[in-house]
Scaffold this active site. Structure first.
Site, PDB file in Angstrom:
ATOM      1  N   GLY A 154      -9.325  -3.889   5.244  1.00 14.21           N
ATOM      2  CA  GLY A 154     -10.516  -4.223   4.569  1.00 14.21           C
ATOM      3  C   GLY A 154     -10.538  -3.508   2.920  1.00 14.21           C
ATOM      4  O   GLY A 154      -9.745  -2.691   2.827  1.00 14.21           O
ATOM      5  N   GLU A 189      -6.643  -0.244   3.710  1.00 15.59           N
ATOM      6  CA  GLU A 189      -7.740  -0.331   3.054  1.00 15.59           C
ATOM      7  C   GLU A 189      -7.347  -0.671   1.467  1.00 15.59           C
ATOM      8  O   GLU A 189      -6.568  -0.149   0.864  1.00 15.59           O
ATOM      9  CB  GLU A 189      -8.260   0.745   3.302  1.00 15.59           C
ATOM     10  CG  GLU A 189      -8.047   2.158   2.909  1.00 15.59           C
ATOM     11  CD  GLU A 189      -8.836   3.588   3.376  1.00 15.59           C
ATOM     12  OE1 GLU A 189      -9.742   3.087   3.740  1.00 15.59           O
ATOM     13  OE2 GLU A 189      -8.528   4.579   3.190  1.00 15.59           O
ATOM     14  N   CYS A 190      -8.300  -1.529   0.851  1.00 14.55           N
ATOM     15  CA  CYS A 190      -8.031  -1.885  -0.557  1.00 14.55           C
ATOM     16  C   CYS A 190      -6.780  -2.067  -0.896  1.00 14.55           C
ATOM     17  O   CYS A 190      -6.228  -3.226  -0.691  1.00 14.55           O
ATOM     18  CB  CYS A 190      -8.712  -0.893  -1.399  1.00 14.55           C
ATOM     19  SG  CYS A 190      -9.418  -1.592  -2.897  1.00 14.55           S
ATOM     20  N   GLY A 191      -6.112  -1.326  -1.641  1.00 13.57           N
ATOM     21  CA  GLY A 191      -4.641  -1.716  -2.033  1.00 13.57           C
ATOM     22  C   GLY A 191      -3.917  -2.052  -0.982  1.00 13.57           C
ATOM     23  O   GLY A 191      -2.846  -2.918  -1.121  1.00 13.57           O
TER      24      GLY A 191
END
Length: 499
Positions: free
Chosen positions: A468, A367-369
């Site tokens: 995501g 997720e994200c990073g």
């Protein structure tokens, strides 16, 4: 100060009239000042933020917890607070934005006020009184009258020009509002919190912000009645444990009834996954990247995975470590990979380990990073491009303008090891990067997310990869944690059979 009643939870919420009022400075100063008195302080943060809990942890020496009744539920929040505050002298809860600001402008949903009501916690309102005198009383009175059920127990005024200015403001507020002004902070332009996206966690870990924390404590103690604050904290009603619903257990039981699992966290010898007895020798292991580049994890997510039967193996890509051997799943959290893009790109063992995991169909959640690192390249703010894992056919570009911010309801676009199609996790999105796919028309999206600006397709899901930008909270649907662990166990059994 000692704990005489195990149901007693001395506690305060530090709320602001708006963002920038000074609640983070007051919170950190108060935590540090109380710790210096020898008190055991437990920190909490209203809302989904990761940075402020990292500050709290650095000051108190124990992990801070997020309290978010929208991402989870009021029952989940009460249960989390009751468990995490047990055994500590005082709990300090930092608010988010202004006291009444949240997800819905017409209600307290997602606001500090909601958490104050759910946990029955007295509120200390921080008011920026620059360029005002009696008008400060009008502000506090308005906050009191908007929701009379809320216990605004006291006020701290920030950015006073002088002791005389403080005296005027204090008299006005106490006359009109009937609550004490417990202290003040003088105007101090040097005491400012650094920008939130420029690698704060690495700076905290290096100890660079310790002088700032100490200065916040010193400034607070100069003008604040700590004894009165402690009295207000102990005025909070005892928590009635019979009324606190163990939401994690209740929601997990409901989800387990659907999935057929009956994991018993009290068992010392076996775990139960999908009605199968599994010895700890067969316990699925999830590798969790955790260092200055990958550090945004809700403690609840990690604990829910463990409660579902997983063992977590932490490792550091920045320390040159690769994916640990004999693991059955990978969790890449968010953080600041752009700040360490060169180091990540230089750790070829780590990147190759991710590629091998993807090729072997190992459950991999990012997720994200972590999502960014799965792309082909990452271009930092200086325009330098680095090769990443190349698992997702896309390029990541950092930008100065914020790309997304806000709560998300993430509905699964397709079946995966985390969610069945149509199932929903709640979470939060906050990033300064953009992900550009090579072929926009064939993206296997992970989620359809719903936010303030409507619906959008987001993330990537293919094979046993789910990734995501949305930071999901597994407490919003604990069945997802159970399903993840079950898939890791299935991967482990299939791998062992092939050996």
């Amino acid at each position: 100060m000692t704990i005489s009643d195990r149901n007693a939870r001395p506690r305060l919420i530090i709320a602001g009239t708006g963002s920038g009022a000074g609640k983070t400075t007051v919170t950190l100063g108060l935590m540090r000042a109380l710790a210096q008195r020898g008190l055991s302080v437990q920190g909490f943060k209203c809302g989904p933020d990761y940075i402020d809990p990292t500050y709290h942890t650095a000051v108190t020496g124990r992990p801070s917890r997020n309290l978010d009744a929208w991402m989870t539920s009021p029952e989940y929040v009460r249960d989390t607070f009751e468990k995490a505050s047990a055994g500590h002298d005082i709990s300090i809860i930092e608010g988010v934005m202004g006291l009444y600001d949240g997800k819905d402008p017409l209600s307290n949903t997602g606001s500090t006020a909601e958490i104050a009501l759910v946990t029955q916690t007295p509120v200390i309102l921080v008011v920026d009184v620059r360029s005002m005198a009696r008008s400060a009383a009008a502000i506090v009175l308005g906050f009191q009258q908007l929701d009379p059920e809320l216990n605004i127990a006291g006020v701290i005024v920030n950015r006073c020009g002088s002791a005389g200015h403080y005296t005027i403001v204090k008299k006005a507020i106490e006359q009109m509002c009937g609550i004490p002004v417990v202290g003040w902070l003088k105007r101090d332009e040097d005491m400012s919190i650094p920008e939130r996206h420029l690698g704060l966690v690495p700076a905290i870990e290096r100890g660079e912000l310790k002088p700032l924390f100490q200065r916040a404590a010193d400034v607070l103690m100069e003008g604040t009645d700590l004894d009165l604050l402690l009295e207000l904290a102990t005025s909070a009603p005892p928590l009635n444990e019979e009324e606190v619903i163990p939401a994690t257990t209740a929601q997990a039981d409901s989800a387990n009834a659907e999935s057929g699992s009956n994991y018993d966290p009290l068992s010392n010898s076996v775990i139960h996954v999908n009605n199968r007895h599994v010895s700890y020798a067969m316990q699925p292991v999830i590798a969790v990247a955790r260092d200055a580049a990958f550090n945004f994890y809700y403690p609840d997510n990690l604990e829910l995975l463990e409660a579902a039967g997983a063992r977590l193996h932490y490792f550091s890509p920045l320390a040159g470590e690769s994916i640990p051997t004999d693991v059955d799943g990978i969790y890449l959290g968010g953080g600041f990979p752009e700040e360490f893009a060169a180091e990540i790109a230089g750790n070829q063992d780590f990147l190759e380990g991710l590629r091998r995991a993807a090729q072997s169909n190992m459950p991999l959640f990012a997720e994200c990073g972590g999502y960014m690192v799965l792309g082909e390249t990452l271009t930092d703010r200086e325009g330098v491009t680095f090769d990443m894992a190349g698992i997702i056919p896309a390029q990541v570009q950092m930008q100065k303008k914020r790309a997304a911010l806000g709560y998300r309801e993430a509905s699964s676009v397709q079946d995966s090891f985390l969610l069945k199609k149509g199932e929903v996790l709640r979470g939060h999105e906050f990033h300064y990067s953009t992900m550009t796919y090579r072929d926009e028309e064939t993206i296997p999206y992970a989620y359809e997310t719903k936010g303030m600006r409507g619906l959008k397709q987001e993330g990537y899901a293919a094979g046993n990869i789910v990734a995501g930008y949305t930071h999901v909270h597994l407490g919003s649907y604990p069945a997802a944690a159970q399903r993840w662990v079950e898939h890791c166990l299935a991967y482990r059994q299939e791998r062992d059979m092939q050996r």
